[in-house]
Design an enzyme around this catalytic site. Structure first.
Site, short mmCIF file in Angstrom:
data_model
loop_
_atom_site.label_atom_id
_atom_site.label_comp_id
_atom_site.label_asym_id
_atom_site.label_seq_id
_atom_site.Cartn_x
_atom_site.Cartn_y
_atom_site.Cartn_z
N GLU A 24 0.44 32.51 -7.64
CA GLU A 24 0.40 31.07 -7.38
C GLU A 24 -0.64 30.77 -6.31
OE1 GLU A 24 3.07 29.36 -4.37
OE2 GLU A 24 4.53 30.86 -5.06
N ASP A 137 18.72 17.53 -5.15
CA ASP A 137 17.43 18.19 -4.95
C ASP A 137 17.51 19.63 -5.47
OD1 ASP A 137 14.97 19.08 -4.15
OD2 ASP A 137 15.14 18.40 -2.07
N ASP A 141 11.65 25.01 -10.61
CA ASP A 141 11.46 26.44 -10.88
C ASP A 141 12.59 27.01 -11.73
OD1 ASP A 141 9.32 26.14 -9.19
OD2 ASP A 141 10.13 27.36 -7.56
N LYS A 158 14.22 31.26 -1.79
CA LYS A 158 13.95 31.04 -0.37
C LYS A 158 15.27 30.88 0.40
CE LYS A 158 9.35 29.06 -0.93
NZ LYS A 158 9.21 29.06 -2.41
#
Length: 304
Positions: A24, A137, A141, A158
């Site tokens: 990325e 939220d 992905d 994360k």
């Protein structure tokens, strides 16, 4: 009109059936300051080459989807300002308007699939944000992993996210989540999230074989390989928890949300950890690049 342009090295590797690993570009444009972002991007690409594969950093530049960047293009992107952060929803719009944007996990997966690249190495995926029951939220992905046939190597989701909810959503979407070399799910900067991984893989070959079997079964979507950060580079979960909590409170206080939330939290955690989080981030990205190259090599040797 072609949908993308390949760099010379990526075109040569793909045409010859050699291993290629997608990367990325958000880490270049939004993850680190200049010139460290360029230095780290070059280190990641070099790590993949040393491991026997060809790196393909993906970005949109002047409306063109580029699969693999020449070194001068990588430097140009690293110095660019006001670069859009692209996901599934806005990549096509950016291209149609002739814009420049860096690819998130979702957008990189889309581009990799278009180019015929089967493996993508990144830092960590997005997921379900804390408080998502109120904000809704949830990163795109997760949906991308459910529908795009790319094996993604990350150090888990994360650590700023709601990891139990992220794991539940991935299970609901039918995404295989394999911890590499351990039973515990890693949590980005930490080797353990306090959650047992649904699946375990101990070799790159096992991962490659599972990728091929999904294709034979006609199953949509990719697979997530959760590769723990090296022991010497990790920040223990107990150390990180209060730092993440403080950063999250600060974001709430300042009304940070949406696409701005993750970069804000990562920057705040960098400050609160005296830079340790960035050092760990670099280590885990390099570690994922090595594993991604190994998987790509195994896939190139297996029949389609």
């Amino acid at each position: 009109m072609t949908q993308f342009t390949r760099s010379a090295a990526v075109a040569k590797a793909l045409d010859a059936g050699h291993p290629v690993v997608a990367l990325e570009s958000t880490i270049v444009t939004h993850g680190m300051p200049w010139p460290q972002n360029l230095e780290v991007a070059r280190r990641v690409e070099a790590t993949i080459r040393e491991a026997g594969a060809t790196p393909a950093t993906i970005a949109v530049m002047d409306g063109e989807l580029r699969i693999g960047l020449e070194d001068d293009q990588l430097e140009q992107l690293a110095q660019a300002r006001q670069v859009a952060k692209l996901s599934r929803a806005d990549m096509a719009v950016c291209m149609a308007r002739g814009g420049t944007g860096s690819t998130t996990v979702a957008a990189t997966m889309i581009a990799a699939r278009l180019a015929g690249i089967e493996v993508f190495a990144t830092g960590g995926i997005g997921g379900v944000h804390r408080g998502a029951e109120n904000s809704f939220d949830i990163s795109a992905d997760l949906q991308e992993l459910a529908q795009t046939e790319v094996t993604v190597v990350a150090a888990g989701a994360k650590a700023i996210l709601d990891l139990p909810k992220t794991l539940e959503v991935l299970e609901t979407l039918g995404v295989p989540v394999m911890a590499y070399g351990q039973d515990q799910l890693p949590a980005f900067w930490s080797r353990e999230a306090g959650l047992r991984a649904p699946l375990r893989a101990d070799t790159a070959l096992q991962i490659a074989q599972a990728h091929r079997m999904r294709a034979r079964l006609g199953l949509p979507g990719g697979q997530l390989i959760a590769n723990p950060i090296p022991v010497e580079s990790e920040i223990p979960r107990a150390t990180l928890a209060p730092i993440i909590a403080e950063a999250t409170r600060d974001a709430d206080t300042h009304g940070i949300s949406g696409k701005d939330l993750t970069p804000y939290l990562l920057q705040r955690i960098y400050e609160l950890s005296d830079g340790r989080s960035l050092e760990a981030n670099i280590a885990l990205v390099l570690n994922n690049a090595r594993l991604g190259a190994a998987i790509a090599q195994e896939l190139s040797a297996l029949p389609v």
